[in-house]
Design an enzyme around this catalytic site. Structure first.
Site, PDB file in Angstrom:
ATOM      1  N   ASP A   7      40.114  31.522  49.903  1.00  0.00           N
ATOM      2  CA  ASP A   7      39.563  32.005  48.091  1.00  0.00           C
ATOM      3  C   ASP A   7      40.665  33.881  48.566  1.00  0.00           C
ATOM      4  O   ASP A   7      40.329  34.467  49.882  1.00  0.00           O
ATOM      5  CB  ASP A   7      37.985  32.787  49.233  1.00  0.00           C
ATOM      6  CG  ASP A   7      37.384  33.530  48.145  1.00  0.00           C
ATOM      7  OD1 ASP A   7      38.195  33.797  47.115  1.00  0.00           O
ATOM      8  OD2 ASP A   7      36.119  34.267  48.479  1.00  0.00           O
ATOM      9  N   GLU A  69      40.959  30.010  44.624  1.00  0.00           N
ATOM     10  CA  GLU A  69      40.322  30.303  43.926  1.00  0.00           C
ATOM     11  C   GLU A  69      40.648  30.979  42.824  1.00  0.00           C
ATOM     12  O   GLU A  69      42.182  30.868  42.780  1.00  0.00           O
ATOM     13  CB  GLU A  69      39.205  31.289  43.775  1.00  0.00           C
ATOM     14  CG  GLU A  69      38.906  31.938  42.995  1.00  0.00           C
ATOM     15  CD  GLU A  69      37.204  32.500  43.370  1.00  0.00           C
ATOM     16  OE1 GLU A  69      37.068  33.710  42.907  1.00  0.00           O
ATOM     17  OE2 GLU A  69      36.674  32.245  44.754  1.00  0.00           O
ATOM     18  N   ASP A 141      33.630  35.332  52.491  1.00  0.00           N
ATOM     19  CA  ASP A 141      34.562  35.420  52.263  1.00  0.00           C
ATOM     20  C   ASP A 141      35.242  33.920  52.471  1.00  0.00           C
ATOM     21  O   ASP A 141      35.987  32.839  52.302  1.00  0.00           O
ATOM     22  CB  ASP A 141      36.344  36.547  52.890  1.00  0.00           C
ATOM     23  CG  ASP A 141      35.840  37.624  51.965  1.00  0.00           C
ATOM     24  OD1 ASP A 141      35.659  37.438  50.628  1.00  0.00           O
ATOM     25  OD2 ASP A 141      35.555  38.070  52.879  1.00  0.00           O
TER      26      ASP A 141
END
Length: 182
Positions: A7, A69, A141
């Protein structure tokens, strides 16, 4: 198969590693890579810390594939550019580590983990904890990164089936809205 989820973020990048054994998912590790050692104005140094951190995670846990992502467009274009550069550093680290990288939007990850695209961070944390039988709740996260790895675990078998069934070719033309072609 061992999957690494990333991420990306310029200040904090989450990572999550899971093992996939058929339909079973097993937690391996998760955490964050922080670039707080560099001041806000030192973008190249921050990107270097991020690159080195992702490479270290790859070396330590030896994943076979990775999921990252896709950056969304913020209201502030400068923030989007900075996030894109952080994502680029993470992607470069993954590719130079020899990993095949899949990309997912936040909406795809939320649907895969929680069941709907409007899930909150807390819902993602709770579902990741439940799906991986964790004793506690991971940080936001790290939970997002684990969610990306779970998304790859669910989608990976479908990608493999499509690859084996069809031959992919590049499109030479397409169609815009209202019928214009390119």
């Amino acid at each position: 198969m061992r999957i690494l989820g990333i991420d990306p973020g310029l200040r904090t990048t989450g990572f999550g590693v899971i093992d996939v054994d058929g339909p079973r998912l097993h937690y391996v590790a998760s955490g964050t890579i922080r670039t707080d050692a560099a001041s806000t104005g030192e973008l190249p140094r921050r990107l270097g810390i991020l690159f080195d951190g992702v490479r270290e995670v790859c070396a330590r846990y030896s994943p076979t594939v990775a999921a990252v992502e896709i950056v969304f467009v913020n209201v502030n274009p400068q923030s989007t550019l900075l996030l894109g550069q952080a994502r680029g550093a993470a992607l470069t680290a993954l590719v130079t580590s020899g990993l095949v990288v899949s990309e997912f939007t936040a909406l795809q990850m939320k649907k895969a983990v929680v069941g709907h695209g409007m899930a909150t961070k807390e819902q993602i944390q709770a579902m990741v904890s439940r799906l991986l039988s964790l004793p506690g709740v991971p940080g936001k996260d790290a939970a997002d990164a684990l969610g990306l790895a779970i998304c790859q675990a669910h989608a990976g078998s479908h990608f493999a089936a499509i690859d084996s069934a069809t031959e992919r070719t590049a499109r030479s033309q397409g169609q815009y809205r209202r019928g214009r072609t390119y």
